[in-house]
Scaffold this motif. Structure first.
Motif, short mmCIF file in Angstrom:
data_model
loop_
_atom_site.label_atom_id
_atom_site.label_comp_id
_atom_site.label_asym_id
_atom_site.label_seq_id
_atom_site.Cartn_x
_atom_site.Cartn_y
_atom_site.Cartn_z
N ARG A 1 24.46 7.87 -1.55
CA ARG A 1 23.01 7.78 -1.60
C ARG A 1 22.55 6.32 -1.57
O ARG A 1 23.08 5.48 -2.29
CB ARG A 1 22.47 8.46 -2.87
CG ARG A 1 20.97 8.67 -2.84
CD ARG A 1 20.47 9.42 -4.05
NE ARG A 1 20.14 8.49 -5.14
CZ ARG A 1 19.42 8.82 -6.21
NH1 ARG A 1 19.02 10.07 -6.37
NH2 ARG A 1 19.16 7.94 -7.14
N ILE A 2 21.56 6.03 -0.73
CA ILE A 2 20.99 4.70 -0.64
C ILE A 2 19.83 4.56 -1.62
O ILE A 2 19.72 3.57 -2.33
CB ILE A 2 20.54 4.41 0.81
CG1 ILE A 2 21.77 4.44 1.74
CG2 ILE A 2 19.81 3.08 0.91
CD1 ILE A 2 21.43 4.50 3.20
N TYR A 3 18.97 5.56 -1.64
CA TYR A 3 17.92 5.64 -2.66
C TYR A 3 17.44 7.07 -2.74
O TYR A 3 17.79 7.92 -1.91
CB TYR A 3 16.76 4.66 -2.40
CG TYR A 3 16.01 4.87 -1.11
CD1 TYR A 3 15.10 5.92 -0.94
CD2 TYR A 3 16.16 3.99 -0.03
CE1 TYR A 3 14.39 6.09 0.23
CE2 TYR A 3 15.46 4.16 1.16
CZ TYR A 3 14.58 5.22 1.27
OH TYR A 3 13.87 5.39 2.44
N GLY A 4 16.62 7.35 -3.77
CA GLY A 4 16.12 8.71 -3.96
C GLY A 4 14.74 8.68 -4.58
O GLY A 4 14.20 7.62 -4.89
N PRO A 5 14.14 9.85 -4.78
CA PRO A 5 12.80 9.93 -5.36
C PRO A 5 12.73 9.19 -6.70
O PRO A 5 13.62 9.30 -7.53
CB PRO A 5 12.59 11.44 -5.54
CG PRO A 5 13.47 12.07 -4.51
CD PRO A 5 14.68 11.19 -4.43
N GLY A 6 11.67 8.43 -6.87
CA GLY A 6 11.48 7.68 -8.11
C GLY A 6 11.99 6.26 -8.04
O GLY A 6 11.70 5.44 -8.92
N ASP A 7 12.76 5.92 -6.99
CA ASP A 7 13.27 4.56 -6.86
C ASP A 7 12.22 3.65 -6.23
O ASP A 7 11.41 4.08 -5.41
CB ASP A 7 14.52 4.54 -5.96
CG ASP A 7 15.71 5.21 -6.62
OD1 ASP A 7 15.67 5.41 -7.85
OD2 ASP A 7 16.67 5.54 -5.89
N LEU B 1 5.39 -1.15 0.83
CA LEU B 1 4.07 -1.69 1.11
C LEU B 1 3.03 -1.21 0.12
O LEU B 1 2.08 -1.93 -0.20
CB LEU B 1 3.65 -1.32 2.55
CG LEU B 1 4.48 -1.97 3.66
CD1 LEU B 1 4.07 -1.41 5.01
CD2 LEU B 1 4.34 -3.48 3.64
N ALA B 2 3.19 0.02 -0.36
CA ALA B 2 2.23 0.56 -1.32
C ALA B 2 2.58 0.21 -2.76
O ALA B 2 1.83 0.51 -3.68
CB ALA B 2 2.16 2.08 -1.17
N ASP B 3 3.74 -0.43 -2.95
CA ASP B 3 4.24 -0.77 -4.28
C ASP B 3 4.32 0.47 -5.17
O ASP B 3 3.85 0.49 -6.30
CB ASP B 3 3.37 -1.84 -4.94
CG ASP B 3 4.06 -2.46 -6.17
OD1 ASP B 3 5.30 -2.36 -6.26
OD2 ASP B 3 3.36 -3.03 -7.03
N THR B 4 4.90 1.53 -4.63
CA THR B 4 5.09 2.77 -5.37
C THR B 4 6.57 3.15 -5.31
O THR B 4 7.37 2.47 -4.67
CB THR B 4 4.27 3.92 -4.76
OG1 THR B 4 4.68 4.12 -3.41
CG2 THR B 4 2.78 3.59 -4.79
N LEU C 1 23.68 -1.95 5.73
CA LEU C 1 22.25 -2.19 5.82
C LEU C 1 21.92 -3.57 5.28
O LEU C 1 22.57 -4.06 4.35
CB LEU C 1 21.46 -1.14 5.03
CG LEU C 1 21.34 0.27 5.62
CD1 LEU C 1 22.62 1.07 5.42
CD2 LEU C 1 20.17 1.01 5.00
N CYS C 2 20.91 -4.19 5.86
CA CYS C 2 20.37 -5.44 5.33
C CYS C 2 19.12 -5.10 4.54
O CYS C 2 18.27 -4.32 5.00
CB CYS C 2 20.05 -6.42 6.45
SG CYS C 2 21.52 -7.18 7.17
N VAL C 3 19.00 -5.67 3.35
CA VAL C 3 17.91 -5.32 2.45
C VAL C 3 17.14 -6.57 2.06
O VAL C 3 17.73 -7.61 1.76
CB VAL C 3 18.46 -4.64 1.17
CG1 VAL C 3 17.31 -4.11 0.32
CG2 VAL C 3 19.43 -3.52 1.52
N MET C 4 15.79 -6.44 2.06
CA MET C 4 14.93 -7.52 1.60
C MET C 4 14.01 -6.96 0.53
O MET C 4 13.40 -5.91 0.73
CB MET C 4 14.12 -8.10 2.76
CG MET C 4 13.27 -9.32 2.36
SD MET C 4 12.32 -9.98 3.76
CE MET C 4 13.67 -10.61 4.75
N ASP C 5 13.89 -7.66 -0.61
CA ASP C 5 13.06 -7.13 -1.69
C ASP C 5 11.57 -7.28 -1.35
O ASP C 5 11.18 -8.00 -0.43
CB ASP C 5 13.38 -7.78 -3.04
CG ASP C 5 13.07 -9.26 -3.09
OD1 ASP C 5 12.09 -9.71 -2.48
OD2 ASP C 5 13.82 -9.99 -3.77
N ARG C 6 10.73 -6.57 -2.13
CA ARG C 6 9.30 -6.49 -1.81
C ARG C 6 8.62 -7.85 -1.82
O ARG C 6 7.84 -8.16 -0.92
CB ARG C 6 8.60 -5.56 -2.81
CG ARG C 6 7.12 -5.38 -2.50
CD ARG C 6 6.43 -4.41 -3.45
NE ARG C 6 5.07 -4.19 -3.02
CZ ARG C 6 4.05 -4.98 -3.35
NH1 ARG C 6 4.24 -6.04 -4.11
NH2 ARG C 6 2.82 -4.72 -2.92
#
Length: 227
Positions: free
Chosen positions: A43-49, A90-93, A107-112
């Motif tokens: 899993r890369i991410y899931g609901p609530g992350d 983008l929605a910060d949710t 994957l390449c990841v960039m934080d918000r």
């Protein structure tokens, strides 16, 4: 700079989302991005992350939701060059869906915070992202319309033509299991298997091992998709 940075920079330059940036900006993106590797079915991410921006470098990622009835609903498949996680970012949710690696993936990841700064400095990235997201929305709307107005047979033929086009030839491998593809098409695995078998019996396609498919008669498949 180290090999890791050079690796990320090569990837950044190849990704459409960042391809139009000046060289100095591409360097900053490469420096800010973190490379993460995932095993098959991890899993890369899931609901609530809370997600950053994920850009697929290598592999295949499945994005899906769990319906109220407890079934898995495939949303889309993400291949190299595709990005995900943008809505929550983008929605910060927090996100409301799952992302799982279907193959060993990188994957390449960039934080918000870093990505938000990049958008402020280079609005062209925001425009490119909006165009991509708009295209996804259009595809989703077409699918809803198609599923309400087309048979499973027609929609399956359309998907097979699309996969052949993506593969650049008549031979390709189904990127998901039949159960997952059936979920995406709004049908059952049994119905999907019957429709594939009927296309094979008609000489339109040939089914091989390990989900291999060969389109034998593309014109016939196009007729199925349109009638």
């Amino acid at each position: 700079m180290g090999d890791g940075h050079d690796h990320r920079l090569h990837f950044v330059r190849a990704v459409r989302l960042f391809g139009g940036l000046p060289e100095a900006a591409q360097e900053r993106v490469a420096s800010a991005a973190v490379t993460r590797r995932y095993r098959r079915d991890e899993r890369i991410y899931g609901p609530g992350d809370r997600t950053g921006l994920f850009v697929v470098h290598r592999g295949l990622v499945k994005v899906y939701r769990i319906t109220e009835s407890g079934n898995e609903q495939l949303i889309r498949l993400m291949s190299p060059g595709d990005f995900l996680g943008e809505t929550a970012l983008l929605a910060d949710t927090t996100t409301d869906h799952f992302a799982v690696a279907l193959q060993p993936s990188e994957l390449c990841v960039m934080d918000r915070a870093r990505f938000t700064r990049l958008l402020g400095q280079h609005p062209s990235v925001a425009v490119e992202m909006l165009q991509t997201v708009s295209g996804r929305l259009g595809t989703a709307e077409e699918m809803v319309s198609a599923l309400s107005g087309k048979s499973v047979r027609q929609w399956l033929a359309q998907q097979l033509l699309h996969l052949a086009d993506e593969a650049g030839g008549a031979d390709f491998r189904l990127p998901t299991t039949k159960k997952e593809l059936a979920s995406y098409l709004g049908t059952t695995a049994e119905t999907l298997s019957r429709r594939l078998g009927a296309l094979q019996e008609a000489g339109v396609i040939r089914l091989g091992p390990r989900r291999q498919v060969e389109v034998l008669d593309p014109e016939a498949l196009r007729r199925v998709a349109s009638t």
